[in-house]
Design an enzyme around this catalytic site. Sequence first.
Site: not given
Ligand code: PMV
Length: 303
Positions: A85, A89-94, A136
Amino acid sequence: MEKVVASAPGKVILFGEHFVVYDRPAIVSAINLRAYVEAWKYDEPGVWIRGRRLSNHPASRAIEYIFGKTGFTSGISLKISSDIPASVGLGSSASISVASAATASLLSLKKIDIELVKAAAVEGEKIVHFNPSGIDTTIALYGGGGVYRKSSGFMHVDIPLKKILIVNTGRIRKTGEMVKRVKDFMEQNKERFNMMLEKEEEIIRDAFDAFKNMDLEKLGKLMLENQNLLRELGVSSMEIDEAIKLALDAGAYGAKITGAGGGGCVICLVDEDKIERISKALSSKFKTYLTELSAVGLKEEKT
Ligand code: PMV
């Protein structure tokens, strides 16, 4: 026409999000939810999805970076599908950036150049992250689990925990905004922030000890301590607090934000035999996923 396919995993941060931006260690693991990117060479230059040009997107930025370095002058057409999803916060875009960059590397160099993919994916992440720590993209690339620090990179450490329960609060938010919120907190509370950085490092050290003995009670307590720090930073939310309370009331050892917070996902540390009960307690309000940890990283898939 030649088609290439790559996939990369999403992730959970078990301890240390946000503090990792300030060069503190974080414990991270890849999860068995993945993004898949299929790609073909396209006659028109640029990055295309279903005949429409993609721009200002992590995937297009990552691919353009690779084509710039390799001198590939044709375009690329993509098909993206993902189990992860987005914006929670689960790194989808990365994972999409990493898998997309890998397809660009496969098309232009006939192989995956890991260092190039890494640099390209970090470029892509700058669009959504404001000041990405790189955690990520690193975990999407290497998979498994371990400790990440901005200045020293990623070190694989065996995380004996097999599964984690993820709760999606359903509230999407922008990572960049949360990272800015923490920066504001830091600027207004310098002394306190430094103490919090020290405390977080202590939590991470204790967490590694607890992992060694699989002391789930201790790990649960440490998660809650980590969550208290995140709440103080201002990145928790009503939904997050509610999900954590429901999980604890139903018997979880501990629970906390994973990722940037402000909504997004919560992870819950649970005994296997209590998973069903805890999921049930949460599922009237939230979507839950029981995910496996230490999933494989970037992979070229068969076409
Ligand atoms: O994009 P997220 O929600 O997976 O968050 C990444 C983790 C953070 O520590 C908040 C940002 C980062 O670049 O490390």
